[in-house]
Design an enzyme around this catalytic site. Structure first.
Site, PDB file in Angstrom:
ATOM      1  N   CYS A  43       0.822  -1.211   0.000  1.00  5.42           N
ATOM      2  CA  CYS A  43       0.000   0.000   0.000  1.00  5.42           C
ATOM      3  C   CYS A  43       0.854   1.258   0.000  1.00  5.42           C
ATOM      4  O   CYS A  43       0.675   2.150  -0.820  1.00  5.42           O
ATOM      5  CB  CYS A  43      -0.942  -0.003   1.201  1.00  5.42           C
ATOM      6  SG  CYS A  43      -1.983   1.467   1.278  1.00  5.42           S
ATOM      7  N   CYS A  48      -1.507   1.591  -3.086  1.00  3.66           N
ATOM      8  CA  CYS A  48      -2.536   2.619  -2.902  1.00  3.66           C
ATOM      9  C   CYS A  48      -2.000   4.044  -2.844  1.00  3.66           C
ATOM     10  O   CYS A  48      -2.519   4.939  -3.513  1.00  3.66           O
ATOM     11  CB  CYS A  48      -3.314   2.354  -1.605  1.00  3.66           C
ATOM     12  SG  CYS A  48      -3.618   0.636  -1.214  1.00  3.66           S
ATOM     13  N   LYS A  51      -0.102   5.298  -6.040  1.00  2.84           N
ATOM     14  CA  LYS A  51      -1.121   5.295  -7.093  1.00  2.84           C
ATOM     15  C   LYS A  51      -2.044   6.499  -6.946  1.00  2.84           C
ATOM     16  O   LYS A  51      -2.384   7.159  -7.939  1.00  2.84           O
ATOM     17  CB  LYS A  51      -1.936   4.009  -7.034  1.00  2.84           C
ATOM     18  CG  LYS A  51      -3.099   3.961  -8.031  1.00  2.84           C
ATOM     19  CD  LYS A  51      -4.091   2.876  -7.654  1.00  2.84           C
ATOM     20  CE  LYS A  51      -4.831   3.231  -6.367  1.00  2.84           C
ATOM     21  NZ  LYS A  51      -5.756   2.157  -5.939  1.00  2.84           N
ATOM     22  N   GLY A 177      -8.382  -6.207 -16.974  1.00  2.00           N
ATOM     23  CA  GLY A 177      -9.671  -5.537 -16.870  1.00  2.00           C
ATOM     24  C   GLY A 177     -10.110  -5.316 -15.447  1.00  2.00           C
ATOM     25  O   GLY A 177     -11.237  -4.900 -15.203  1.00  2.00           O
ATOM     26  N   TYR A 179      -9.424  -3.652 -11.386  1.00  2.00           N
ATOM     27  CA  TYR A 179      -9.336  -2.269 -10.937  1.00  2.00           C
ATOM     28  C   TYR A 179      -7.938  -1.679 -11.139  1.00  2.00           C
ATOM     29  O   TYR A 179      -7.799  -0.486 -11.449  1.00  2.00           O
ATOM     30  CB  TYR A 179      -9.788  -2.140  -9.481  1.00  2.00           C
ATOM     31  CG  TYR A 179      -8.833  -2.684  -8.456  1.00  2.00           C
ATOM     32  CD1 TYR A 179      -7.890  -1.862  -7.859  1.00  2.00           C
ATOM     33  CD2 TYR A 179      -8.878  -4.018  -8.065  1.00  2.00           C
ATOM     34  CE1 TYR A 179      -7.005  -2.346  -6.907  1.00  2.00           C
ATOM     35  CE2 TYR A 179      -8.003  -4.517  -7.120  1.00  2.00           C
ATOM     36  CZ  TYR A 179      -7.075  -3.677  -6.537  1.00  2.00           C
ATOM     37  OH  TYR A 179      -6.192  -4.178  -5.609  1.00  2.00           O
ATOM     38  N   GLU A 183      -7.461   1.583 -13.372  1.00  2.00           N
ATOM     39  CA  GLU A 183      -6.926   2.781 -12.724  1.00  2.00           C
ATOM     40  C   GLU A 183      -5.700   3.307 -13.466  1.00  2.00           C
ATOM     41  O   GLU A 183      -5.587   4.506 -13.746  1.00  2.00           O
ATOM     42  CB  GLU A 183      -6.576   2.479 -11.273  1.00  2.00           C
ATOM     43  CG  GLU A 183      -7.790   2.323 -10.381  1.00  2.00           C
ATOM     44  CD  GLU A 183      -7.433   1.880  -8.970  1.00  2.00           C
ATOM     45  OE1 GLU A 183      -8.243   2.125  -8.060  1.00  2.00           O
ATOM     46  OE2 GLU A 183      -6.346   1.285  -8.773  1.00  2.00           O
ATOM     47  N   HIS A 437     -27.986  20.595  -0.188  1.00  2.00           N
ATOM     48  CA  HIS A 437     -28.139  21.201  -1.514  1.00  2.00           C
ATOM     49  C   HIS A 437     -27.298  22.474  -1.628  1.00  2.00           C
ATOM     50  O   HIS A 437     -27.191  23.217  -0.657  1.00  2.00           O
ATOM     51  CB  HIS A 437     -29.616  21.526  -1.748  1.00  2.00           C
ATOM     52  CG  HIS A 437     -29.903  22.134  -3.087  1.00  2.00           C
ATOM     53  ND1 HIS A 437     -29.910  21.404  -4.253  1.00  2.00           N
ATOM     54  CD2 HIS A 437     -30.170  23.416  -3.436  1.00  2.00           C
ATOM     55  CE1 HIS A 437     -30.187  22.202  -5.266  1.00  2.00           C
ATOM     56  NE2 HIS A 437     -30.350  23.431  -4.792  1.00  2.00           N
ATOM     57  N   GLU A 442     -26.642  14.661  -2.993  1.00  2.00           N
ATOM     58  CA  GLU A 442     -28.043  14.740  -2.581  1.00  2.00           C
ATOM     59  C   GLU A 442     -28.923  13.798  -3.392  1.00  2.00           C
ATOM     60  O   GLU A 442     -30.018  13.411  -2.960  1.00  2.00           O
ATOM     61  CB  GLU A 442     -28.565  16.168  -2.690  1.00  2.00           C
ATOM     62  CG  GLU A 442     -28.704  16.702  -4.098  1.00  2.00           C
ATOM     63  CD  GLU A 442     -29.211  18.136  -4.116  1.00  2.00           C
ATOM     64  OE1 GLU A 442     -30.377  18.355  -3.720  1.00  2.00           O
ATOM     65  OE2 GLU A 442     -28.438  19.028  -4.505  1.00  2.00           O
TER      66      GLU A 442
END
Length: 460
Positions: A43, A48, A51, A177, A179, A183, A437, A442
Site C-alpha cells: 500500500c 494505494c 497510485k 480488466g 481495478y 486505474e 443542496h 443529494e
C-alpha cells in the site's frame, strides 16, 4: 513463552503486520518484524498511496478544461514526470519512515531480510540468522501475477515498475480488466499518454455491478481511452520503434510500454510454510479461520496473503483483531460484511454492499433505484462527464443491500453511506434524511421512483 526469543514474530511489515506488531508490543510482548523490502508494504510503497498521487496528477488535465469553462485563462500547460517522481518518492520515504518509527516507539524490533519458517516456532532471516517465537504471524501480502506463457513477456512491466518509469511513455498498452488495470489506464490517459486497455472479457471490472461496469467503460472512452474487449495479448516483440503486441485476433498494437495487470497472487513462495505444516489453498493463500488462525495453532495470517478481502483497511483491522485476541485477552474477529471499496478510475467508483446480480441471487426480489446525470459543475460549461448513483433494496424489508456511486469523489461519498448500510438502514430511513443542496450526493436521498430496466432492444 520464556523459552523463545520472541513472543511474536511477524513476517511482513505492511499495514496489517505493522498494526499487529505495534499493538502486541504495546501489551508488553517481545515482538520482532521481518521485512525483505521497504517498511510499509504494498500500500505505502508500491500500491494505494503512490497510485493515488498519480491519480491526483492525472486529474489536472480535466481540471484545466473545467477551469477554462469557468472563465479562467490558462497559458500552455505541461507535465514534468521526473519532478513528479521525485516528489512522490520523497513522500513515500517519509511515510515509510513513520512506519519504522511507530514500530520502534512501540518497542518492536525490526529485522531486515527475507524470512522463512524452519518449523512452527523457528524462523530464519537472510543475513540475520535464526530466531524462535511462541507465535508467528504471516503478513506478506500479495504481488502482481505475470503470465509465463506469453512470448516476450520479459519486455512487459507490472504495476510495481509503473511507479518508477524513467520516462513518461508516449504510448502504452495495458493488459487486464480489473481495478488496477483500469486505474492505471485512466492515470496514463490523464497524463496525455496514448493509452489502450486490452481485456479478454466482455466488460471490465468483473465483480462490480453491471450498470457500474458499462457506465465506467463509456465514460473512460469519452476521455479518449481506447478499450479492446474480448481480446488478449498473445505475443510481444521488441521493435526499432518500441514494442509490438500481437493480440489473439492478430491485431497488432504499437507502444513504448506494455503493462500487464492481470491480477495479484498471495506472496507465500519461499516462506517455508510447508515445513511448518501450514495449509495453503490452490492459489497459494494461507487458509485461516475467523480469528485469522492457520491450520497450525501458533501461526496466524492477515491481509492479502489470505485472499479474503484484499484491501489495506481490512488488513489493518485483521491485524488489530489478532492482537486483541492473542495479547489483550479480548477475543475479536473482523466482520468482512459490508466493507466499502473504491476504484480510482476517472470517474471514480465508490461501492458498499451487493451488486444487483449478487442481491438477486442471495435475497431474491429487489428494487432498484438508479440515476444517471451530469453534475451541475459539468452542465455550467457544457462538460459531458456524467455521474451514476444506484441503490439496491431488498423487497419486503426495504433494507438497502448495496450503494454504488460513480462520480468525482465517489469514494468519499460512499464512506459515509457505508456506516448506514453496516447498521442495516432501510430505504424509508434513508429517504427521511434531508438532502444537502446543492451537491452531487443529494441524489442519494432524493431517488423515489423504482428503476425499470428497458425492454430488450430499447436504449436506457
Amino acid at each position: 513463552m520464556a523459552d523463545y526469543d520472541y513472543d511474536l514474530f511477524v513476517i511482513g511489515a505492511g499495514s496489517g503486520g505493522v498494526r499487529a506488531a505495534r499493538l502486541a508490543a504495546m501489551s508488553g510482548a517481545r515482538v520482532a518484524v521481518a521485512e525483505e523490502h521497504r517498511v510499509g508494504g504494498t500500500c505505502v510503497i508500491r500500491g494505494c498511496v503512490p497510485k493515488k498521487f498519480m491519480v491526483y496528477a492525472s486529474e489536472y488535465s480535466k481540471s484545466f478544461e473545467t477551469a477554462r469553462g469557468y472563465g479562467w485563462n490558462l497559458g500552455e500547460t505541461s507535465f514534468d514526470w521526473p519532478k513528479f517522481l521525485m516528489a512522490k518518492d520523497d513522500e513515500i520515504a517519509r511515510l515509510s519512515g513513520i512506519y519504522v518509527k511507530n514500530l520502534q516507539n512501540a518497542g518492536a524490533e525490526l529485522v531486515h531480510g527475507k524470512a522463512r519458517l524452519k518449523d512452527r516456532h523457528t524462523v530464519e532471516v537472510d543475513g540475520c540468522g535464526v530466531r524462535t517465537a511462541a507465535k508467528i504471524l504471516i503478513a506478506t501480502g500479495g504481488r502482481p501475477w505475470m503470465p509465463a506463457d506469453v512470448p516476450g513477456i520479459e519486455h512487459a512491466i507490472s504495476s510495481n515498475e509503473a511507479f518508477h518509469l524513467t520516462e513518461l511513455p508516449k504510448r502504452i498498452v495495458i493488459a487486464g480488466g480489473g481495478y488496477i488495470a483500469a486505474e492505471f489506464a485512466c492515470i496514463f490517459n490523464g497524463l496525455g499518454v496514448d493509452t489502450t486497455l486490452v481485456h479478454r472479457g466482455p466488460n471490465i471490472l468483473r465483480g462490480f455491478d453491471d450498470d457500474v461496469r458499462s457506465f465506467v467503460t463509456e465514460e473512460m472512452e469519452k476521455r479518449g481511452l481506447k478499450i479492446r474487449l474480448g481480446s488478449r495479448i498473445a505475443n510481444i516483440e521488441k521493435t526499432a520503434s518500441g514494442l509490438a503486441s500481437t493480440c489473439a485476433d492478430n491485431h497488432v498494437l504499437e507502444s513504448d510500454v506494455v503493462m500487464f495487470a492481470l491480477g495479484r497472487e498471495p506472496y507465500t513462495e519461499g516462506l517455508g510454510l510447508e515445513a511448518a505444516g501450514v495449509e495453503i489453498g490452490e492459489n497459494g493463500a494461507v487458509k485461516v479461520d475467523e480469528f485469522s488462525r492457520s491450520s497450525v495453532d501458533n501461526i496466524w495470517a492477515v491481509g492479502d496473503v489470505t485472499d479474503r478481502i484484499n484491501l489495506t483497511p481490512v488488513a489493518i483491522r485483521e491485524g488489530a483483531a489478532f492482537a486483541q485476541t492473542e495479547f489483550f485477552d479480548n477475543p475479536t474477529s473482523f466482520d468482512h460484511d459490508m466493507v466499502a471499496s473504491a476504484v480510482f478510475t476517472q470517474p471514480q467508483i465508490g461501492v458498499v454492499g451487493l451488486s444487483e446480480a449478487e442481491a438477486r441471487r442471495k435475497h431474491g426480489k429487489v428494487d432498484i433505484y438508479l440515476s444517471k446525470f451530469r453534475p451541475m459543475k459539468e452542465t455550467f460549461y457544457g462538460g459531458q462527464q456524467r455521474a451514476l448513483i444506484k441503490l439496491v433494496v431488498e423487497q419486503g424489508s426495504e433494507r438497502i443491500l448495496g450503494c454504488h456511486v460513480v462520480a468525482p469523489d465517489g469514494p468519499e461519498i460512499v464512506q459515509m453511506a457505508a456506516i448506514a448500510l453496516k447498521m442495516g438502514v432501510t430505504k424509508p430511513q434513508w429517504d427521511a434524511t434531508c438532502a444537502v443542496h446543492p451537491t452531487l450526493a443529494e441524489e442519494l436521498v432524493t431517488m423515489r421512483e423504482k428503476y425499470a430496466a428497458p425492454a430488450l432492444g430499447q436504449v436506457a
